[in-house]
Enzyme design. Structure first.
Site, PDB file in Angstrom:
ATOM      1  N   TYR A 291      21.376   8.991 -24.480  1.00  0.00           N
ATOM      2  CA  TYR A 291      21.134  10.068 -23.438  1.00  0.00           C
ATOM      3  C   TYR A 291      19.497  10.135 -23.015  1.00  0.00           C
ATOM      4  O   TYR A 291      18.751   9.962 -23.817  1.00  0.00           O
ATOM      5  CB  TYR A 291      21.547  11.416 -23.898  1.00  0.00           C
ATOM      6  CG  TYR A 291      21.504  12.516 -22.900  1.00  0.00           C
ATOM      7  CD1 TYR A 291      22.601  12.539 -21.995  1.00  0.00           C
ATOM      8  CD2 TYR A 291      20.549  13.255 -22.691  1.00  0.00           C
ATOM      9  CE1 TYR A 291      22.489  13.632 -21.060  1.00  0.00           C
ATOM     10  CE2 TYR A 291      20.452  14.258 -22.024  1.00  0.00           C
ATOM     11  CZ  TYR A 291      21.558  14.480 -21.021  1.00  0.00           C
ATOM     12  OH  TYR A 291      21.373  15.502 -20.043  1.00  0.00           O
ATOM     13  N   TYR A 341      23.341  10.822 -12.724  1.00  0.00           N
ATOM     14  CA  TYR A 341      23.404  11.962 -13.860  1.00  0.00           C
ATOM     15  C   TYR A 341      24.473  12.615 -13.735  1.00  0.00           C
ATOM     16  O   TYR A 341      24.693  13.566 -12.780  1.00  0.00           O
ATOM     17  CB  TYR A 341      22.055  12.673 -13.519  1.00  0.00           C
ATOM     18  CG  TYR A 341      21.720  13.863 -14.525  1.00  0.00           C
ATOM     19  CD1 TYR A 341      21.837  13.417 -16.021  1.00  0.00           C
ATOM     20  CD2 TYR A 341      21.536  15.360 -14.388  1.00  0.00           C
ATOM     21  CE1 TYR A 341      21.736  14.222 -16.981  1.00  0.00           C
ATOM     22  CE2 TYR A 341      21.489  15.925 -15.364  1.00  0.00           C
ATOM     23  CZ  TYR A 341      21.633  15.544 -16.805  1.00  0.00           C
ATOM     24  OH  TYR A 341      21.273  16.288 -17.738  1.00  0.00           O
TER      25      TYR A 341
END
Length: 387
Positions: A291, A341
């Protein structure tokens, strides 16, 4: 307590789907979610009426019943939501996988749909006149956004270990290079070099524009079944080998300032439990999806999950280890910095593509993939492997 891992290899990801990625797309979040889920079911070769489990984020604005009704699902037997934004996607997948492994459900869908290009959808854009919750310990000191809190940690990391902005730049530059070869990446047509990075405007010192995730719209969905049914689907099943969530002692959302060591994050709790269940260890991992809402999170995760020693991640990134042909290719689609995103959901679809052998940045003979969610929040992680 037994260390037997009852979940190991009993479920599989059998379908992945996505919409186009962009900024200010015309479709609603509900429409985007339905499109991605339909694409994932088609990819798996599974009829919508067979779906009986759903997993999503507490921040998802589309309720489960809207999804089920619009897509024609049958009766649902399991549905759950996972909190903490960027820390959630592995938890959402893992919880649905547990329901399937236990026989509660048979076919599960996990999705994330966002229109972050719409300023009204940016939860950090507003300013509260008075703060009464946990934010009162950081907001009055000027840490008004997640990027400010991560920037504080990165500055401390640089002080402790001598890391430089040039070394940090390797994360963003490596992922941009991957994105340039990914036809779906938002940054596919935008080259970037070290001068571009160092010349970019500062967002929260020492983090510049290119250390921050994209503002983007789109949706992604993942379909899961039991390992036995997976063999009848359209693609090679991708087994869920190990799963854990984690939250460290004294953790506060987006910060770990109250513990003895701010770098022993919730990822350390997740890591210990994840590797306990797994037949694999960090040196065995072929490719990783970590991440990256902010580039330092990649460094912190590399250390917390045992891919390198304390204080070694910046040098590891600068050495080229995360790039194509490197020791541990990381975020091979471009990640949140250069692909899209969607709170890390794209890291899962890229992991599946790597194990299927269909990634635009394919790692040779990738047999397994590690996925982690946000290092600075309560989080989760998965190990996927080839059947």
């Amino acid at each position: 307590m037994s260390d037997r891992a009852a979940l190991k290899d009993r479920t599989a990801i059998v379908g992945i789907g996505q919409t186009e990625f962009g900024k200010n797309l015309e479709h609603t979040e509900l429409q985007l979610a339905c499109m991605a889920i339909r694409n994932a079911l088609d990819d798996a070769g599974i009829d919508a009426s067979d779906v009986d489990a759903l997993g999503c984020f507490t921040q998802e604005t589309t309720p489960e019943f809207e999804i089920a009704r619009n897509l024609g699902f049958g009766e649902l037997h399991f549905f759950s939501q996972v909190a903490h934004g960027g820390g959630a996607v592995c938890g959402a997948i893992g919880q649905v996988a547990m329901a399937i492994a236990l026989g509660i459900a048979k076919v599960g869908v996990v999705w994330r749909s966002r229109k972050r290009g719409d300023p009204s959808k940016r939860q950090w854009a507003g300013v509260q006149p008075r703060i009464g919750d946990h934010w009162k310990w950081s907001r009055p000191h000027g840490l008004s956004r997640p990027v400010d809190e991560v920037a504080m940690l990165m500055r401390r990391y640089m002080h402790d270990h001598g890391a430089t902005r040039e070394q940090l730049a390797a994360v963003a530059l490596t992922q941009r290079a991957y994105a340039r070869r990914n036809p779906d990446a938002l940054m596919r047509d935008k080259a970037m070099d070290l001068d571009d990075y160092l010349g970019a405007r500062m967002i929260s010192d020492p983090l510049c524009l290119f250390d921050n995730c994209l503002e983007s719209d789109g949706a992604i969905a993942i379909v899961l079944t039991g390992e036995d049914r997976a063999a009848d689907c359209r693609h090679r099943p991708v087994l869920i080998h190990a799963f854990s969530q984690g939250m460290s002692r004294e953790h506060q959302l987006m910060t770990n300032y109250h513990g003895a060591d701010p770098f022993v994050s919730s990822s350390s709790a997740t890591a210990r439990n994840l590797w306990r269940q797994s037949d694999l260890a960090p040196p065995d991992i072929d490719v990783a999806q970590i991440y990256d809402a902010f580039s330092p999170l990649v460094l912190f995760s590399l250390e917390n999950y045992g891919f390198c020693g304390r204080g070694e991640a910046a040098q590891m990134a600068a050495s080229g280890a995360l790039g194509a042909g490197g020791q541990l290719p990381v975020n091979t689609s471009g990640g949140s910095l250069s692909e899209v995103y969607l709170h890390g959901a794209n890291l899962v679809t890229e992991a599946v593509r790597q194990i299927r052998g269909t990634s635009p940045n394919q790692v040779s003979d990738a047999r397994n993939c590690f996925i982690s969610t946000c290092d600075s929040t309560p989080n989760g992680a998965l190990i996927l492997r080839r059947q």
